[in-house]
Design a protein around this motif. Sequence first.
Motif, mmCIF file in Angstrom:
data_model
loop_
_atom_site.group_PDB
_atom_site.id
_atom_site.type_symbol
_atom_site.label_atom_id
_atom_site.label_comp_id
_atom_site.label_asym_id
_atom_site.label_seq_id
_atom_site.Cartn_x
_atom_site.Cartn_y
_atom_site.Cartn_z
ATOM 1 N N UNK A 88 0.825 -1.207 0.000
ATOM 2 C CA UNK A 88 0.000 0.000 0.000
ATOM 3 C C UNK A 88 0.862 1.262 0.000
ATOM 4 N N UNK A 89 1.983 1.208 0.713
ATOM 5 C CA UNK A 89 2.874 2.366 0.738
ATOM 6 C C UNK A 89 3.565 2.545 -0.612
ATOM 7 N N UNK A 90 3.888 1.456 -1.293
ATOM 8 C CA UNK A 90 4.426 1.559 -2.655
ATOM 9 C C UNK A 90 3.430 2.329 -3.515
ATOM 10 N N UNK A 91 2.170 1.896 -3.480
ATOM 11 C CA UNK A 91 1.131 2.547 -4.289
ATOM 12 C C UNK A 91 0.992 4.023 -3.925
ATOM 13 N N UNK A 92 1.029 4.336 -2.632
ATOM 14 C CA UNK A 92 0.871 5.722 -2.185
ATOM 15 C C UNK A 92 2.024 6.600 -2.662
ATOM 16 N N UNK A 93 3.250 6.102 -2.548
ATOM 17 C CA UNK A 93 4.406 6.894 -2.987
ATOM 18 C C UNK A 93 4.393 7.061 -4.505
ATOM 19 N N UNK A 116 7.181 -6.280 -4.347
ATOM 20 C CA UNK A 116 6.216 -5.457 -5.069
ATOM 21 C C UNK A 116 6.887 -4.106 -5.274
ATOM 22 N N UNK A 117 6.935 -3.623 -6.521
ATOM 23 C CA UNK A 117 7.591 -2.337 -6.764
ATOM 24 C C UNK A 117 7.083 -1.691 -8.041
ATOM 25 N N UNK A 118 7.414 -0.422 -8.177
ATOM 26 C CA UNK A 118 7.125 0.348 -9.378
ATOM 27 C C UNK A 118 8.260 1.322 -9.629
ATOM 28 N N UNK A 119 8.321 1.836 -10.845
ATOM 29 C CA UNK A 119 9.382 2.759 -11.232
ATOM 30 C C UNK A 119 8.796 4.075 -11.734
ATOM 31 N N UNK A 120 9.513 5.174 -11.426
ATOM 32 C CA UNK A 120 9.183 6.470 -12.011
ATOM 33 C C UNK A 120 10.466 7.230 -12.301
ATOM 34 N N UNK A 121 10.335 8.248 -13.168
ATOM 35 C CA UNK A 121 11.439 9.151 -13.464
ATOM 36 C C UNK A 121 11.102 10.532 -12.927
ATOM 37 N N UNK A 129 13.045 3.457 -8.064
ATOM 38 C CA UNK A 129 12.213 2.286 -7.818
ATOM 39 C C UNK A 129 11.679 2.399 -6.402
ATOM 40 N N UNK A 130 10.375 2.287 -6.254
ATOM 41 C CA UNK A 130 9.736 2.257 -4.945
ATOM 42 C C UNK A 130 9.388 0.799 -4.693
ATOM 43 N N UNK A 131 9.948 0.227 -3.618
ATOM 44 C CA UNK A 131 9.857 -1.222 -3.453
ATOM 45 C C UNK A 131 9.482 -1.645 -2.041
ATOM 46 N N UNK A 132 8.757 -2.758 -1.983
ATOM 47 C CA UNK A 132 8.477 -3.465 -0.740
ATOM 48 C C UNK A 132 8.868 -4.918 -0.930
ATOM 49 N N UNK A 133 9.512 -5.479 0.083
ATOM 50 C CA UNK A 133 9.876 -6.893 0.070
ATOM 51 C C UNK A 133 9.683 -7.414 1.486
#
Length: 140
Positions: A88-93, A116-121, A129-133
């Motif tokens: 959820x924090x990944x999604x929020x960031x 779980x992660x996503x990338x932005x520029x 990369x915003x990541x949770x493991x």
Amino acid sequence: MNPRIKVITLGVSDLEKSLAFYRDGLGLPTQGIIGTQFEDGAVVFINMNDNLILALYPKASLAKDAKVAVSTPGPTDFSLGHIVKSRQEVDAVMRQAEQAGARITDAARERFWGGYSGYFQDPDGHLWEIAWNPAWEVRE
């Protein structure tokens, strides 16, 4: 060489715009632009965790200081990884970054490595990369 990285400096094309993105958009704490009394001294310092500093420095000033030509880095030259406590924090960031003006390059999703992660520029194309493991500990 002992592992003592203290500062990560990002060369930016517009210091004011980058300050707004990181301070106002992402909410990272900083005193703003300092060092303007020095030629090529304007810089933004952002205190991260574990005594790490993220510095924003104009590309031209960084190139002059290092005695190299100004160039445009490719987005895959490196990435900065920011770890969080939950999916959820990944999604929020990721939402916060997009609202601040980031370009989402890969939406948050499950990864082959178990997290779980996503990338932005950012506005200059620096890749985050915003990541949770579940295997990583996140300390405040």
